[in-house]
Design an enzyme around this catalytic site. Structure first.
Site, PDB file in Angstrom:
ATOM      1  N   ASP A 135       0.872  -1.167   0.000  1.00 15.14           N
ATOM      2  CA  ASP A 135       0.000   0.000   0.000  1.00 15.14           C
ATOM      3  C   ASP A 135       0.921   1.232   0.000  1.00 15.14           C
ATOM      4  OD1 ASP A 135      -2.438   1.524   0.498  1.00 15.14           O
ATOM      5  OD2 ASP A 135      -1.708   1.746   2.558  1.00 15.14           O
ATOM      6  N   LEU A 136       0.403   2.367  -0.368  1.00 14.80           N
ATOM      7  CA  LEU A 136       1.270   3.553  -0.459  1.00 14.80           C
ATOM      8  C   LEU A 136       1.128   4.448   0.785  1.00 14.80           C
ATOM      9  CD1 LEU A 136       3.190   5.296  -2.198  1.00 14.80           C
ATOM     10  CD2 LEU A 136       1.169   6.286  -3.264  1.00 14.80           C
ATOM     11  N   ASP A 137      -0.052   5.075   0.895  1.00 14.14           N
ATOM     12  CA  ASP A 137      -0.279   6.017   1.990  1.00 14.14           C
ATOM     13  C   ASP A 137      -0.277   5.277   3.329  1.00 14.14           C
ATOM     14  OD1 ASP A 137      -1.009   8.207   3.513  1.00 14.14           O
ATOM     15  OD2 ASP A 137      -3.143   7.913   3.134  1.00 14.14           O
TER      16      ASP A 137
ATOM     17  N   THR B 231       1.074  10.398   3.109  1.00 11.14           N
ATOM     18  CA  THR B 231       0.426  11.410   2.251  1.00 11.14           C
ATOM     19  C   THR B 231      -0.874  11.902   2.884  1.00 11.14           C
ATOM     20  OG1 THR B 231      -0.418   9.556   0.960  1.00 11.14           O
ATOM     21  CG2 THR B 231       1.375  10.810  -0.015  1.00 11.14           C
TER      22      THR B 231
ATOM     23  N   LYS C  83      -8.798   7.575   4.829  1.00 11.23           N
ATOM     24  CA  LYS C  83      -7.595   6.808   4.505  1.00 11.23           C
ATOM     25  C   LYS C  83      -7.949   5.555   3.704  1.00 11.23           C
ATOM     26  CE  LYS C  83      -4.529   8.450   8.106  1.00 11.23           C
ATOM     27  NZ  LYS C  83      -3.744   8.149   9.291  1.00 11.23           N
TER      28      LYS C  83
ATOM     29  N   SER D 290      -2.382   0.673  -4.590  1.00 14.38           N
ATOM     30  CA  SER D 290      -2.885   1.879  -3.925  1.00 14.38           C
ATOM     31  C   SER D 290      -4.127   2.414  -4.617  1.00 14.38           C
ATOM     32  CB  SER D 290      -1.784   2.947  -3.949  1.00 14.38           C
ATOM     33  OG  SER D 290      -2.306   4.215  -3.631  1.00 14.38           O
ATOM     34  N   ALA D 291      -4.979   3.062  -3.820  1.00 17.90           N
ATOM     35  CA  ALA D 291      -6.167   3.702  -4.394  1.00 17.90           C
ATOM     36  C   ALA D 291      -5.824   5.028  -5.060  1.00 17.90           C
ATOM     37  CB  ALA D 291      -7.199   3.937  -3.283  1.00 17.90           C
ATOM     38  N   SER D 292      -4.602   5.507  -4.860  1.00 17.56           N
ATOM     39  CA  SER D 292      -4.277   6.857  -5.335  1.00 17.56           C
ATOM     40  C   SER D 292      -3.926   6.912  -6.817  1.00 17.56           C
ATOM     41  CB  SER D 292      -3.104   7.425  -4.532  1.00 17.56           C
ATOM     42  OG  SER D 292      -2.740   8.683  -5.061  1.00 17.56           O
TER      43      SER D 292
ATOM     44  N   ASN E  40      -2.519   9.338  -8.020  1.00 16.10           N
ATOM     45  CA  ASN E  40      -1.261  10.092  -8.059  1.00 16.10           C
ATOM     46  C   ASN E  40      -0.051   9.222  -7.724  1.00 16.10           C
ATOM     47  OD1 ASN E  40      -2.297  12.900  -8.530  1.00 16.10           O
ATOM     48  ND2 ASN E  40      -3.424  12.445  -6.645  1.00 16.10           N
TER      49      ASN E  40
ATOM     50  N   LYS F  88     -10.719  -1.362  -1.604  1.00  8.81           N
ATOM     51  CA  LYS F  88     -10.467  -2.324  -0.528  1.00  8.81           C
ATOM     52  C   LYS F  88     -11.632  -2.225   0.454  1.00  8.81           C
ATOM     53  CE  LYS F  88      -5.607  -1.099  -1.064  1.00  8.81           C
ATOM     54  NZ  LYS F  88      -4.484  -0.320  -0.514  1.00  8.81           N
TER      55      LYS F  88
ATOM     56  N   GLU G  23       0.154  -3.367   4.657  1.00 10.03           N
ATOM     57  CA  GLU G  23      -1.015  -2.472   4.737  1.00 10.03           C
ATOM     58  C   GLU G  23      -1.135  -1.796   6.086  1.00 10.03           C
ATOM     59  OE1 GLU G  23      -3.697  -1.012   3.820  1.00 10.03           O
ATOM     60  OE2 GLU G  23      -3.849  -1.597   1.726  1.00 10.03           O
ATOM     61  N   ASP G  24      -1.613  -0.555   6.088  1.00  9.84           N
ATOM     62  CA  ASP G  24      -1.829   0.141   7.359  1.00  9.84           C
ATOM     63  C   ASP G  24      -3.313   0.259   7.694  1.00  9.84           C
ATOM     64  OD1 ASP G  24      -2.369   2.036   5.318  1.00  9.84           O
ATOM     65  OD2 ASP G  24      -2.134   3.656   6.771  1.00  9.84           O
TER      66      ASP G  24
HETATM   67  P1  B16 Z   1      -5.931  10.239  -4.961  1.00  4.75           P
HETATM   68  P2  B16 Z   1      -3.691   4.375  -0.423  1.00  4.75           P
HETATM   69  C1  B16 Z   1      -5.306   6.473  -0.774  1.00  4.75           C
HETATM   70  O1  B16 Z   1      -4.027   5.926  -0.817  1.00  4.75           O
HETATM   71  C2  B16 Z   1      -5.394   7.459   0.372  1.00  4.75           C
HETATM   72  O2  B16 Z   1      -5.220   6.785   1.608  1.00  4.75           O
HETATM   73  C3  B16 Z   1      -6.765   8.097   0.380  1.00  4.75           C
HETATM   74  O3  B16 Z   1      -6.865   9.035   1.427  1.00  4.75           O
HETATM   75  C4  B16 Z   1      -6.992   8.784  -0.968  1.00  4.75           C
HETATM   76  O4  B16 Z   1      -8.292   9.362  -1.023  1.00  4.75           O
HETATM   77  C5  B16 Z   1      -6.843   7.744  -2.071  1.00  4.75           C
HETATM   78  O5  B16 Z   1      -5.549   7.164  -2.004  1.00  4.75           O
HETATM   79  C6  B16 Z   1      -7.030   8.353  -3.452  1.00  4.75           C
HETATM   80  O6  B16 Z   1      -5.980   9.235  -3.705  1.00  4.75           O
HETATM   81  O7  B16 Z   1      -6.889  11.346  -4.712  1.00  4.75           O
HETATM   82  O8  B16 Z   1      -4.479  10.656  -5.005  1.00  4.75           O
HETATM   83  O9  B16 Z   1      -6.296   9.428  -6.192  1.00  4.75           O
HETATM   84  O10 B16 Z   1      -3.788   4.278   1.066  1.00  4.75           O
HETATM   85  O11 B16 Z   1      -4.659   3.465  -1.137  1.00  4.75           O
HETATM   86  O12 B16 Z   1      -2.273   4.216  -0.914  1.00  4.75           O
HETATM   87 MG    MG Z   2      -2.888   3.133   3.376  1.00  3.94          MG
END
Ligand code: B16
Ligand code: MG
Length: 261
Positions: free
Chosen positions: A51-53, A59, A87, A156-158, A160, A187, A211-212
């Site tokens: 996982d990233l964040d 982040t 998160k 990761s869901a991000s 970015n 998830k 994972e956190d």
């Molecule tokens: P973005 P993860 C998640 O990262 C963040 O924990 C969550 O707060 C955020 O809304 C999501 O990514 C989407 O991020 O807006 O950059 O696409 O924990 O899945 O690594």
């Molecule tokens: Mg996370």
């Protein structure tokens, strides 16, 4: 890399009756774990999914700053405690939580525009991320795993994620990146990790997820993988192993502990 665990030759020498020294039989650079249940699993058979964040970098604090700015504009009270609910949650789902806190409704187009605004602010922070913001020990751990031939994916869901990995200077340590642009189910749905394992070409049985978040640990289990929780055992007790972070953690020790659970 795929397939059944390797069974190394450990038959006694017919002449001397002695078992061979496995350290000698092992090819150079091919590390091997202490066997349990009579299997010898080589490190390079594993896939690690991160996982990233909250695992690689914090982040969440930048997400908070950007969401807080948006919430202030909308006159919606939004605290750091509320931020905990965001998160691991997708961008749109995060906005919906904030709108729910403010008891507000918006059209789809309005919501898209707000997500874009928030993301523009968020990206301004992310562009300034520095290597020093990597969570303690994680870069060393990733390098150890990479050097041992373990395949590594991001899950990761991000959306970015590529920019963040780039800013942190760790892109080349990843064999695959599965981010919010590639998956649609959040998830605890296992989609992100199943996709990562497919990219790596590693059977879920040999995948370890770091994972956190509770939902992330559940996603790992739903994918048929083991989970290492990064944080406190009180929260992540479902994981096979929980560590506070990667500082002083070696890949070898971690895999040996996992093999014994
Ligand atoms: P973005 P993860 C998640 O990262 C963040 O924990 C969550 O707060 C955020 O809304 C999501 O990514 C989407 O991020 O807006 O950059 O696409 O924990 O899945 O690594
Ligand atoms: Mg996370």
């Amino acid at each position: 890399r795929q397939g059944s665990p390797a069974i190394l030759r450990d038959q006694p020498d017919q002449r001397t009756g002695k078992k061979p020294d496995l350290r000698i039989l092992r090819p150079a650079g091919c590390k091997q774990l202490t066997p349990t249940n009579n299997r010898r699993i080589q490190m390079s058979q594993y896939g690690f999914l991160f996982d990233l964040d909250g695992v690689i970098v914090d982040t969440a604090k930048y997400h908070f700053l950007a969401w807080k700015r948006l919430a202030d504009e909308l006159d919606i009270p939004f605290t750091e405690q509320d931020n905990e609910r965001l998160k691991g949650v997708s961008r749109m789902a995060s906005l919906e939580i904030i709108l729910e806190i403010g008891n507000r409704t918006m059209t789809e187009d309005e919501k898209q525009a707000l997500c874009q605004r928030k993301n523009d602010w968020y990206v301004e922070y992310i562009k300034k991320l520095e290597k020093s913001e990597l969570l303690p020990g994680v870069e060393n751990f990733l390098k150890q795993a990479h050097a041992a031939g373990i395949k590594i994916a991001l899950g990761s869901a991000s959306k970015n994620s590529p920019l963040i990995l780039d800013r942190l200077g760790i892109t080349e340590l990843f064999d695959a990146v599965v981010d919010g642009t590639r998956v649609s189910r959040a998830k605890p749905d296992p989609e992100v990790f199943v996709t990562g394992a497919e990219d790596l070409g590693i059977d879920p049985e040999y995948c370890v997820v770091f994972e956190d978040a509770v939902a992330g640990v559940q996603a790992a289990h739903n994918a048929g993988m083991k989970a290492v929780g990064i944080g406190s055992p009180e929260i992540l007790g479902q994981a096979e192993l929980v560590i506070p972070g990667f500082a002083n953690v070696t890949v070898n020790d971690l895999l040996q502990k996992l093999e014994n659970v």
